[in-house]
Design a protein around this motif. Sequence first.
Motif, PDB file in Angstrom:
ATOM      1  N   VAL A   3       0.847  -1.203   0.000  1.00 16.89           N
ATOM      2  CA  VAL A   3       0.000   0.000   0.000  1.00 16.89           C
ATOM      3  C   VAL A   3       0.878   1.247   0.000  1.00 16.89           C
ATOM      4  CG1 VAL A   3      -1.873  -1.199   1.188  1.00 16.89           C
ATOM      5  CG2 VAL A   3      -0.150   0.006   2.526  1.00 16.89           C
ATOM      6  N   GLY A   4       0.290   2.334  -0.440  1.00 13.82           N
ATOM      7  CA  GLY A   4       1.007   3.602  -0.544  1.00 13.82           C
ATOM      8  C   GLY A   4       0.706   4.236  -1.889  1.00 13.82           C
ATOM      9  N   ASP A   5       0.967   5.505  -2.010  1.00 10.25           N
ATOM     10  CA  ASP A   5       0.683   6.218  -3.257  1.00 10.25           C
ATOM     11  C   ASP A   5       1.393   5.563  -4.439  1.00 10.25           C
ATOM     12  OD1 ASP A   5      -0.831   8.024  -1.865  1.00 10.25           O
ATOM     13  OD2 ASP A   5       0.769   9.524  -1.699  1.00 10.25           O
ATOM     14  N   THR A  25       0.887   2.543  -5.687  1.00  9.58           N
ATOM     15  CA  THR A  25       0.973   1.080  -5.667  1.00  9.58           C
ATOM     16  C   THR A  25      -0.330   0.466  -6.165  1.00  9.58           C
ATOM     17  OG1 THR A  25       0.126   0.871  -3.409  1.00  9.58           O
ATOM     18  CG2 THR A  25       2.503   1.230  -3.669  1.00  9.58           C
ATOM     19  N   ALA A  26      -0.344  -0.861  -6.282  1.00  9.84           N
ATOM     20  CA  ALA A  26      -1.521  -1.570  -6.788  1.00  9.84           C
ATOM     21  C   ALA A  26      -2.686  -1.536  -5.810  1.00  9.84           C
ATOM     22  CB  ALA A  26      -1.159  -3.019  -7.120  1.00  9.84           C
ATOM     23  N   PHE A  27      -2.432  -1.149  -4.581  1.00  9.54           N
ATOM     24  CA  PHE A  27      -3.491  -0.957  -3.586  1.00  9.54           C
ATOM     25  C   PHE A  27      -3.384   0.472  -3.035  1.00  9.54           C
ATOM     26  CE2 PHE A  27      -3.392  -5.499  -3.846  1.00  9.54           C
ATOM     27  CZ  PHE A  27      -4.664  -5.930  -3.485  1.00  9.54           C
ATOM     28  N   GLY A  28      -3.154   1.416  -3.943  1.00  5.83           N
ATOM     29  CA  GLY A  28      -2.802   2.759  -3.518  1.00  5.83           C
ATOM     30  C   GLY A  28      -3.925   3.745  -3.366  1.00  5.83           C
ATOM     31  N   ASN A  29      -5.192   3.343  -3.528  1.00  3.42           N
ATOM     32  CA  ASN A  29      -6.280   4.289  -3.272  1.00  3.42           C
ATOM     33  C   ASN A  29      -7.380   3.624  -2.465  1.00  3.42           C
ATOM     34  OD1 ASN A  29      -8.219   2.985  -5.021  1.00  3.42           O
ATOM     35  ND2 ASN A  29      -7.173   3.904  -6.778  1.00  3.42           N
ATOM     36  N   LYS A  30      -8.293   4.416  -1.969  1.00  5.27           N
ATOM     37  CA  LYS A  30      -9.336   3.922  -1.064  1.00  5.27           C
ATOM     38  C   LYS A  30     -10.498   3.263  -1.796  1.00  5.27           C
ATOM     39  CE  LYS A  30      -8.335   7.333   2.542  1.00  5.27           C
ATOM     40  NZ  LYS A  30      -8.881   8.429   3.400  1.00  5.27           N
ATOM     41  N   GLN A  31     -10.574   3.436  -3.100  1.00  6.79           N
ATOM     42  CA  GLN A  31     -11.688   2.876  -3.857  1.00  6.79           C
ATOM     43  C   GLN A  31     -11.343   1.531  -4.485  1.00  6.79           C
ATOM     44  OE1 GLN A  31     -10.501   6.160  -4.535  1.00  6.79           O
ATOM     45  NE2 GLN A  31     -11.906   6.855  -2.917  1.00  6.79           N
ATOM     46  N   GLY A  32     -10.068   1.247  -4.642  1.00 11.70           N
ATOM     47  CA  GLY A  32      -9.653   0.033  -5.336  1.00 11.70           C
ATOM     48  C   GLY A  32      -9.125   0.391  -6.715  1.00 11.70           C
ATOM     49  N   VAL A  33      -7.974  -0.113  -7.067  1.00 11.77           N
ATOM     50  CA  VAL A  33      -7.311   0.226  -8.328  1.00 11.77           C
ATOM     51  C   VAL A  33      -7.874  -0.619  -9.468  1.00 11.77           C
ATOM     52  CG1 VAL A  33      -5.099   0.146  -9.561  1.00 11.77           C
ATOM     53  CG2 VAL A  33      -5.198   0.982  -7.193  1.00 11.77           C
TER      54      VAL A  33
END
Length: 555
Positions: free
Chosen positions: A461-463, A465-473
């Motif tokens: 996680v982190g800006d 990354t593949a899990f980088g936002n709260k909605q889902g990439v």
Amino acid sequence: MQCSLRTPGSRSRLLSIILSVGALVCLLVTGSAQLQAQDKVPEKREPFRLDLVPEKALGVIAFRPAQLLSASMNKPIRELALKEYQTNADFGVLGINPTDVTSITLIYMPLQAGETGNLPIKFVVVVKSTQKLDRQQIQKKFTKIELKETTHKGITFLTQDATDGDSLLFLDEHVFVLSDKASAIKEIIEQMNDRKSSVWQERLQPVASASVAGGVNMETARSLVGGPLIQQLAQRIPIWPMLSPLWERSDIAALGITVDKSLTLELIFDQEQHSQEIKQSLSGLLEMGKNMLQSFKAAAEQRGRPLPPPLNLQFKLIEEALSSAKVTQDKKQVRFSLSLNDETCAQLIALTVPAVMQARAAARRSVAKNNIKQIMLALHNYHDRYGHSPPAVVTGPDGKTPHSWRVELLPYLDQQALYDQYRMNEPWDSEHNRKIAETVVPVFQNPGSKKPANSAYFAVVGDGTAFGNKQGVSFKDITDGTSNTIAIVEADRNIPWTKPEDITYDGKKLPKFGGFHQGGYNVGICDGSVKFISEQINKETLKFLLLIADGEVLN
């Protein structure tokens, strides 16, 4: 949430149990009750449960884990088993310490008319323990599906609602029988009721006191295999003319391996009319083996190159085994036997243990890789349905209670029932949800983990990354290419699988991954593939792989 998309198929625990039992047999015999420092040989060997084997069974193999583990020659194997038992929650027989297992009997039976299956045979496992059985533990480890009581011929056993599914029979406080087919359990019950029929006790009487005993009904085997396949084998195996009498003429083939102060192997063929032909075949094979060994040694001497010490030792062991081997005949029984003394067995084990360790490491790495494959497939299924991957932290119905993406994926991992038990309106560590957290989900567990309920697989996680936002990439946001971006990493962290915590990458300092495998760790790539990343990977390359749109496309 309900999920009807493609999911990793569920499978019975029986196959894994049989494979585990087979691996344990190989481990103990090539090496072998207590997992303690001292050597202790049980004074009395309990009889195998051959009385439960139906007359028409294809075959049976039985062995004594406790006795094998106690043999002094097997000290390295005992130490290896001790280490495995301490670190692997699945080691043993459905939670039973192998040092408490008096005997395990595997029975193979042909399918009856009208029965179907991937194989033409069905399996039954009979386990006898010195300790009182924990029935709830055994049932829980055997299958995730609820079993219900049913009765056959006046005897009650547990089975699925399915017509012919996983079944479990407790004979008493120390013995249980399990199978992936209720019909197999019914055959065992019918055999129990017909106490006069104990054909297999007679068939295996010559090896009844062995550490490992087995037998095959060759007539049944020939009918199952069929002529066409044998004809193909005959064309491909040059020595088939020497082997064919053993296959075509034998009625019963029995095996006995005794491990005590020495190792003794006996192979017995039972046939009244053609025993002389079988004896000639075995004698010819033994002589051929001796000649091949001498030819190889002579060729090595002619080349003037001495054999490497490990290979040379192996040949000495083979030479000793062959020199002790003999073929004898007693009326209708033809017996092939050989023996190895304690010192030779110790040398053999010294050669075997490193190979076993390597095989174990490779097997664990393979299991871990398959776990990530299933997780990536589940992520793709989720993406197919919603147009994006799940966010690393999923909020509950109140819009603020955090939950892990691992919980959100349960329905896509054949864990709908467990998902339904989890309460999304409560924190992950509430009194109720903590019980769920203690449930071991195999796909989130690395086989080398010391705490099976911890997760071994994490989102990064982190800006960026593949899990980088709260909605889902969404995959369309991965402009570097899904084949160039890491989604899931393997790491040894003390984090329960339900806890909404993963591994943060800030774009600068690389986190520590791995901890389970020597030399590197597995990762799940966004295209669904799984790669093994070396610990020596260039740091800049790894940084590029962790970001979805940094403009660095790797070859």
